[in-house]
Motif scaffolding. Structure first.
Motif, short mmCIF file in Angstrom:
data_model
loop_
_atom_site.label_atom_id
_atom_site.label_comp_id
_atom_site.label_asym_id
_atom_site.label_seq_id
_atom_site.Cartn_x
_atom_site.Cartn_y
_atom_site.Cartn_z
N UNK A 213 0.85 -1.20 0.00
CA UNK A 213 0.00 0.00 0.00
C UNK A 213 0.87 1.24 0.00
N UNK A 214 0.43 2.27 -0.76
CA UNK A 214 1.20 3.49 -0.91
C UNK A 214 0.28 4.70 -0.76
N UNK A 215 0.80 5.74 -0.13
CA UNK A 215 0.15 7.05 -0.10
C UNK A 215 0.70 7.86 -1.26
N UNK A 216 -0.19 8.44 -2.07
CA UNK A 216 0.27 9.29 -3.16
C UNK A 216 -0.30 10.69 -3.01
N UNK A 217 0.38 11.65 -3.60
CA UNK A 217 -0.08 13.04 -3.63
C UNK A 217 0.57 13.73 -4.81
N UNK A 218 -0.14 14.62 -5.41
CA UNK A 218 0.42 15.39 -6.53
C UNK A 218 -0.45 16.60 -6.82
N UNK A 219 0.08 17.52 -7.58
CA UNK A 219 -0.68 18.70 -7.95
C UNK A 219 0.12 19.60 -8.85
N UNK A 220 -0.54 20.59 -9.41
CA UNK A 220 0.15 21.59 -10.23
C UNK A 220 -0.61 22.91 -10.18
N UNK A 221 0.10 23.95 -10.52
CA UNK A 221 -0.52 25.26 -10.75
C UNK A 221 0.05 25.78 -12.06
N UNK A 222 -0.83 26.19 -12.96
CA UNK A 222 -0.40 26.75 -14.23
C UNK A 222 -0.64 28.26 -14.22
N UNK A 223 0.45 29.02 -14.26
CA UNK A 223 0.39 30.47 -14.32
C UNK A 223 0.23 30.90 -15.77
N UNK A 251 -5.06 19.47 -7.29
CA UNK A 251 -4.37 18.79 -6.19
C UNK A 251 -5.07 17.46 -5.96
N UNK A 252 -4.28 16.38 -5.77
CA UNK A 252 -4.83 15.05 -5.55
C UNK A 252 -4.09 14.36 -4.41
N UNK A 253 -4.77 13.45 -3.75
CA UNK A 253 -4.13 12.56 -2.79
C UNK A 253 -4.99 11.32 -2.62
N UNK A 254 -4.37 10.22 -2.20
CA UNK A 254 -5.12 8.99 -2.02
C UNK A 254 -4.20 7.83 -1.69
N UNK A 255 -4.75 6.62 -1.79
CA UNK A 255 -4.01 5.40 -1.46
C UNK A 255 -4.06 4.45 -2.64
N UNK A 256 -2.91 3.88 -2.95
CA UNK A 256 -2.79 2.87 -4.00
C UNK A 256 -2.42 1.53 -3.36
N UNK A 257 -3.00 0.45 -3.86
CA UNK A 257 -2.67 -0.88 -3.34
C UNK A 257 -2.48 -1.85 -4.50
N UNK A 258 -1.38 -2.59 -4.48
CA UNK A 258 -1.12 -3.62 -5.48
C UNK A 258 -1.47 -4.98 -4.92
N UNK A 259 -1.91 -5.88 -5.80
CA UNK A 259 -2.28 -7.24 -5.40
C UNK A 259 -1.13 -8.19 -5.75
N UNK A 260 -0.50 -8.73 -4.72
CA UNK A 260 0.63 -9.63 -4.95
C UNK A 260 0.20 -10.94 -5.61
N UNK A 261 -1.02 -11.41 -5.32
CA UNK A 261 -1.49 -12.68 -5.88
C UNK A 261 -1.90 -12.55 -7.34
#
Length: 368
Positions: A213-223, A251-261
């Motif tokens: 499981x991973x916490x992600x965040x990202x965003x941008x501002x365009x002038x 602006x975004x944030x959330x959780x990503x999860x990969x399935x090992x199986x």
């Protein structure tokens, strides 16, 4: 370690491509105005490797909001404005090193806008626009390297948006009782570009919070420092006669999860805020614009097989707000407040296919 690297790559790929999917409607948030698929790629690609992707998106906007109030009677009475947009973004990213990456991104668009008020106010007609959008180039840098980035990393980026898209596209309108065909500029929301050279400031990050499981965040501002672009809006108020060149943000944030199986499969769930401000951070804010913002929940799924990754993200709007514009404020009086409306989409579909192209080893090493 190998599994961790693969999972990290899958998570970063989803982060990269989902950032570009912008909810839209009459609030003219431009297609994929972030830096593109370079976000999330520089930390995984080896020096000299490429990543090529194509991102398709679709939405239909038709629900009208004035502030955060939905004017449901517009749909009930059949007077709503309906925008359809199909977009294709072509991206090429390159890893100059473990930490430094670059991106070139070119969007293509096909738009339709159906309305009554732009024509004779009695019969519904459709206007169109299609072609290239505003091209972007940029670069980013990951702040950590080597063992320091074992649990996660954060990158910052800078980019330039060039006014390569037609910002004075025209279509046929039908005016008067005899529905006289008239060639006019289309609405700001389906123009292919905004006519300004923009500076994009970008950030993004991914951190392991346990297992896969991973916490992600990202965003941008365009002038967008340019004030107006000289394109007619066909509106009656003098201070709304020319189109504005607005800033844009997300602006975004959330959780990503990969399935090992299920090797290569991952899901994500997060939230995002995106929009156009009432006033630009730099430069003037004259002319006509529809400022506003959208708050969405964003589920996604991705699958990686070999060097190819497919990603599907569907941001679903929870809150929409068409804020009062500068011209709305200027046109208001103590007796009457002016507050324009805008149509928003309920959701957006964004699908991406990406191909990672490893750097080929010299022939002498292949024989060893």
């Amino acid at each position: 370690m190998k599994n961790y690297i693969l999972i990290s790559f899958l998570a970063l790929t989803m982060l990269a491509f989902s950032q570009k999917s912008m909810a839209q409607g009459c609030v003219a948030i431009r297609q994929f105005s972030g830096l593109g698929n370079a976000v999330g790629q520089g930390n995984i690609l080896n020096q000299g490797e490429l990543n090529v992707s194509m991102s398709y998106r679709y939405f239909k906007s038709y629900k009208h909001f004035r502030g955060s109030h939905e004017e449901q009677d517009r749909v009930e009475n059949g007077t709503e404005v309906i925008n359809y947009q199909h977009g294709l973004d072509i991206n090429i990213s390159y890893a100059f090193s473990e930490r430094l990456y670059g991106i070139v991104s070119l969007p293509l668009q096909y738009n339709e806008r159906s309305s009554l008020y732009e024509h004779n106010r009695t019969d519904r007609h459709t206007t169109y626009s299609k072609g290239f959008g505003d091209m972007r180039i940029g670069a980013g840098y990951w702040l950590l390297s080597g063992g320091k980035a074992k649990k996660g990393n954060t990158a910052i980026g800078l980019g330039i948006k060039f006014p390569t898209g037609d910002y004075a596209a025209t279509s046929t309108f039908y005016k008067g009782e005899d529905e006289t065909p008239t060639e006019m500029t289309v609405d700001q929301s389906i123009q292919l570009g905004d006519g300004g050279t923009g500076l994009i400031v970008d950030f993004q990050g991914l951190w392991n919070i346990g297992g896969t499981s991973f916490l992600y965040y990202d965003g941008f501002y365009m002038f967008n420092p340019k004030n107006t672009n000289g394109t007619s809006t066909n509106r009656s108020r003098p201070n709304e006669a020319i189109m504005s060149v607005p800033d844009q943000f997300a602006v975004r944030t959330g959780v990503f999860r990969a399935f090992e199986k299920v090797h290569g499969l991952g899901v994500s769930l997060g939230g995002r805020v995106e929009g156009i401000p009432v006033r630009d951070a730099i430069g003037g804010s004259d002319g006509f614009r529809r400022p506003g913002y959208i708050i969405s929940v964003e589920p996604g799924v991705s699958y990686m097989r070999g060097n190819v990754t497919g990603t599907l993200n569907v941001p679903i709007a929870l809150h929409r707000n068409r804020t009062q514009s500068v011209t709305d404020i200027e046109n208001s009086t103590p007796e009457k407040e002016v507050h324009g409306d805008a149509a928003f989409a309920d959701y957006l579909i964004n699908f991406t296919l990406a191909w990672r192209i490893p750097k080929k080893a010299p022939a002498i090493f292949k024989s060893l």
